[in-house]
Design a protein around this motif. Structure first.
Motif, PDB file in Angstrom:
ATOM      1  N   LEU A  42      49.064  58.191  91.786  1.00  0.00           N
ATOM      2  CA  LEU A  42      47.057  58.981  91.382  1.00  0.00           C
ATOM      3  C   LEU A  42      48.244  59.821  90.242  1.00  0.00           C
ATOM      4  CD1 LEU A  42      46.555  58.192  93.859  1.00  0.00           C
ATOM      5  CD2 LEU A  42      45.059  59.649  93.883  1.00  0.00           C
ATOM      6  N   ALA A  43      49.557  60.315  89.939  1.00  0.00           N
ATOM      7  CA  ALA A  43      49.762  61.113  88.763  1.00  0.00           C
ATOM      8  C   ALA A  43      49.644  60.436  87.753  1.00  0.00           C
ATOM      9  CB  ALA A  43      50.798  62.091  89.038  1.00  0.00           C
ATOM     10  N   ALA A  44      50.266  59.424  87.478  1.00  0.00           N
ATOM     11  CA  ALA A  44      50.435  58.227  86.926  1.00  0.00           C
ATOM     12  C   ALA A  44      49.101  57.290  85.746  1.00  0.00           C
ATOM     13  CB  ALA A  44      51.349  56.881  86.949  1.00  0.00           C
ATOM     14  N   LEU A  45      47.960  57.716  86.507  1.00  0.00           N
ATOM     15  CA  LEU A  45      46.478  56.959  86.821  1.00  0.00           C
ATOM     16  C   LEU A  45      46.173  57.949  85.858  1.00  0.00           C
ATOM     17  CD1 LEU A  45      44.105  54.966  87.090  1.00  0.00           C
ATOM     18  CD2 LEU A  45      44.288  56.477  89.169  1.00  0.00           C
ATOM     19  N   PHE A  46      46.458  58.995  86.136  1.00  0.00           N
ATOM     20  CA  PHE A  46      46.154  60.683  85.543  1.00  0.00           C
ATOM     21  C   PHE A  46      46.190  60.358  83.963  1.00  0.00           C
ATOM     22  CE2 PHE A  46      44.620  62.407  89.823  1.00  0.00           C
ATOM     23  CZ  PHE A  46      43.522  62.183  89.957  1.00  0.00           C
ATOM     24  N   ALA A  47      47.654  60.286  84.358  1.00  0.00           N
ATOM     25  CA  ALA A  47      48.014  60.696  82.355  1.00  0.00           C
ATOM     26  C   ALA A  47      48.090  59.150  82.015  1.00  0.00           C
ATOM     27  CB  ALA A  47      49.342  59.905  82.622  1.00  0.00           C
ATOM     28  N   VAL A  48      47.346  58.115  82.189  1.00  0.00           N
ATOM     29  CA  VAL A  48      46.546  56.854  81.193  1.00  0.00           C
ATOM     30  C   VAL A  48      45.547  57.342  81.406  1.00  0.00           C
ATOM     31  CG1 VAL A  48      45.771  54.391  81.672  1.00  0.00           C
ATOM     32  CG2 VAL A  48      47.862  55.014  82.651  1.00  0.00           C
ATOM     33  N   GLN A  49      44.423  58.018  82.098  1.00  0.00           N
ATOM     34  CA  GLN A  49      43.193  58.709  81.709  1.00  0.00           C
ATOM     35  C   GLN A  49      43.067  59.813  80.426  1.00  0.00           C
ATOM     36  OE1 GLN A  49      41.381  59.664  85.206  1.00  0.00           O
ATOM     37  NE2 GLN A  49      39.798  60.773  84.359  1.00  0.00           N
ATOM     38  N   ASP A  50      43.997  60.261  80.886  1.00  0.00           N
ATOM     39  CA  ASP A  50      44.274  61.518  79.809  1.00  0.00           C
ATOM     40  C   ASP A  50      44.153  60.961  78.434  1.00  0.00           C
ATOM     41  OD1 ASP A  50      43.617  63.080  81.677  1.00  0.00           O
ATOM     42  OD2 ASP A  50      45.546  63.549  81.948  1.00  0.00           O
TER      43      ASP A  50
END
Length: 85
Positions: A42-50
């Motif tokens: 999820l941290a990686a997902l949030f980084a992509v989203q940002d």
């Protein structure tokens, strides 16, 4: 434009995909979603989203309606042929 969906639950679970939550998306349109879990994922997902947010711009309705005729024609053609792709 990016048309994808995801939602997260308690920073531990995410669902990512193209499908809407209806039978048409799951069966007729052959759309799919994937369930992920774990704080690292999820941290990686949030980084992509940002990153997407940082590299995007808001399009206002008046700008969208004022697009050149050729661009609107191509958009409409793509929409008409989307089921064939």
């Amino acid at each position: 434009m990016l048309h994808a969906k995801h939602f997260t639950i308690d920073d531990e679970v995410a669902i990512i995909g193209s499908s809407n939550m209806d039978m048409r998306s799951f069966s007729l349109n052959m759309e799919i979603s994937v369930l992920l879990h774990g704080s690292e994922v999820l941290a990686a997902l949030f980084a992509v989203q940002d990153g997407y947010r940082k590299n995007s711009r808001e399009v206002m309705l008046q700008q969208w309606l004022a697009r050149p005729l050729g661009e609107r024609a191509l958009d409409n053609l793509a929409r008409l042929t989307s089921m064939l792709q």
